[in-house]
Design a protein around this motif. Sequence first.
Motif, PDB file in Angstrom:
ATOM      1  N   LYS A 134       0.868  -1.176   0.000  1.00 13.02           N
ATOM      2  CA  LYS A 134       0.000   0.000   0.000  1.00 13.02           C
ATOM      3  C   LYS A 134       0.904   1.224   0.000  1.00 13.02           C
ATOM      4  N   HIS A 138       4.703  -2.098   3.042  1.00 14.67           N
ATOM      5  CA  HIS A 138       4.001  -3.235   3.620  1.00 14.67           C
ATOM      6  C   HIS A 138       2.686  -2.786   4.257  1.00 14.67           C
ATOM      7  N   ASN A 139       1.615  -3.502   3.947  1.00 15.39           N
ATOM      8  CA  ASN A 139       0.308  -3.254   4.549  1.00 15.39           C
ATOM      9  C   ASN A 139       0.136  -4.264   5.678  1.00 15.39           C
ATOM     10  N   SER A 141      -1.663  -4.341   8.392  1.00 14.24           N
ATOM     11  CA  SER A 141      -3.020  -4.685   8.821  1.00 14.24           C
ATOM     12  C   SER A 141      -3.629  -5.722   7.882  1.00 14.24           C
ATOM     13  N   GLU A 171       3.459   0.806  13.793  1.00 13.03           N
ATOM     14  CA  GLU A 171       2.794  -0.203  12.964  1.00 13.03           C
ATOM     15  C   GLU A 171       3.233  -1.614  13.351  1.00 13.03           C
TER      16      GLU A 171
END
Length: 359
Positions: A134, A138-139, A141, A171
């Motif tokens: 995203k 790194h995404n 979630s 994160e």
Amino acid sequence: MIREDILDIKPYVPGKPIEEVKRELGIDDVIKLASNENPLGPSKKAVEAMKEAASGVHIYPHGDCYVLKEALSDRLGVSEEELMFGNGSDDILKFIGEAFVNTGEEVIVAEPSFSEYEFATNIMGGDVVKVPLKDYTHNLSAMLETITDQTKLVFICNPNNPTGTTVTKQEVDSFMAEVPDDVVVVFDEAYKEYVTSDDYPETINYLTDYDNVIILRTFSKIYGLAGLRIGYAISNKELIGYLNRVRPPFEVNSMAQTAAYAALQDQDHLNKSKEINTEGKKYLYQEFERLGLEYVPTETNFILVDVKKDASEVFADMQKQGVIIRNAQAFGYETMIRVTIGTDEQNQRLINTLEQVLA
């Protein structure tokens, strides 16, 4: 005759060697800005140490890298039992697959990211689950939501190759708080030493609270020892013990151990490498903006750039002029190239050549 699992494996395609380009194109003046190597080369202390050690290469190396392990343990503030070494961190990725992945189990990776995570999974008959980046990052979630009862590993390349982006401490804190205890999280930090961001996580601290963390680092990048192949893993002694079960004896050659130990003692070379990279990054940002090219801000020694045309054509045309870069089509970016930050002279040649090719 052949295990069906290996049929899904795509051989890794490295950046083209300088010698090969010279031979194919019949040119002598070639620079390589494709494989994220340190343009300053190795520490002079490492080179001198190798010269002194050369006469002893008829003797098998220390199988456990004792001297290097002792020095790195002091440097990182971890016990010697929490360290292991391999023939590059790629080697340890394979050990991780062999130690943890059973046929049909799932391994979660970002897409695009370092392709060797897929190799380590496929060679053991595991299933790779890809989660798109995203905003080139790194995404976490989305990766968390992808975890199932079949998930065995999650790979987080931080900073990420090929985009140069990082996920933040906040994160990662949130991610680790939710990951099941039986899912091993592998942080690949090959480019950690180049990071300047204040919110980059210090993953060694996670070893205190979590038993499912493995951290990978290397001497290939900022230390300039890519040709010797030496990387290492940091984890709790139990997981390191499992990795050592699948590690062959004498996996790290004696020259690599000697050079890595000497490189650790040369802080001046490390500082100079960081300085050259920071200055080069600023220059290349400025020039890309002048040329009207979009780029992904990086925390590494490489930059992903959108050249707004077929990247394979730009790659080929630049190579003809003696500048080797990386075609990012292999990562799914049709109009992007990845360039390593070089010396001042190399960076200027890169920009001059790119400007001519795009014109």
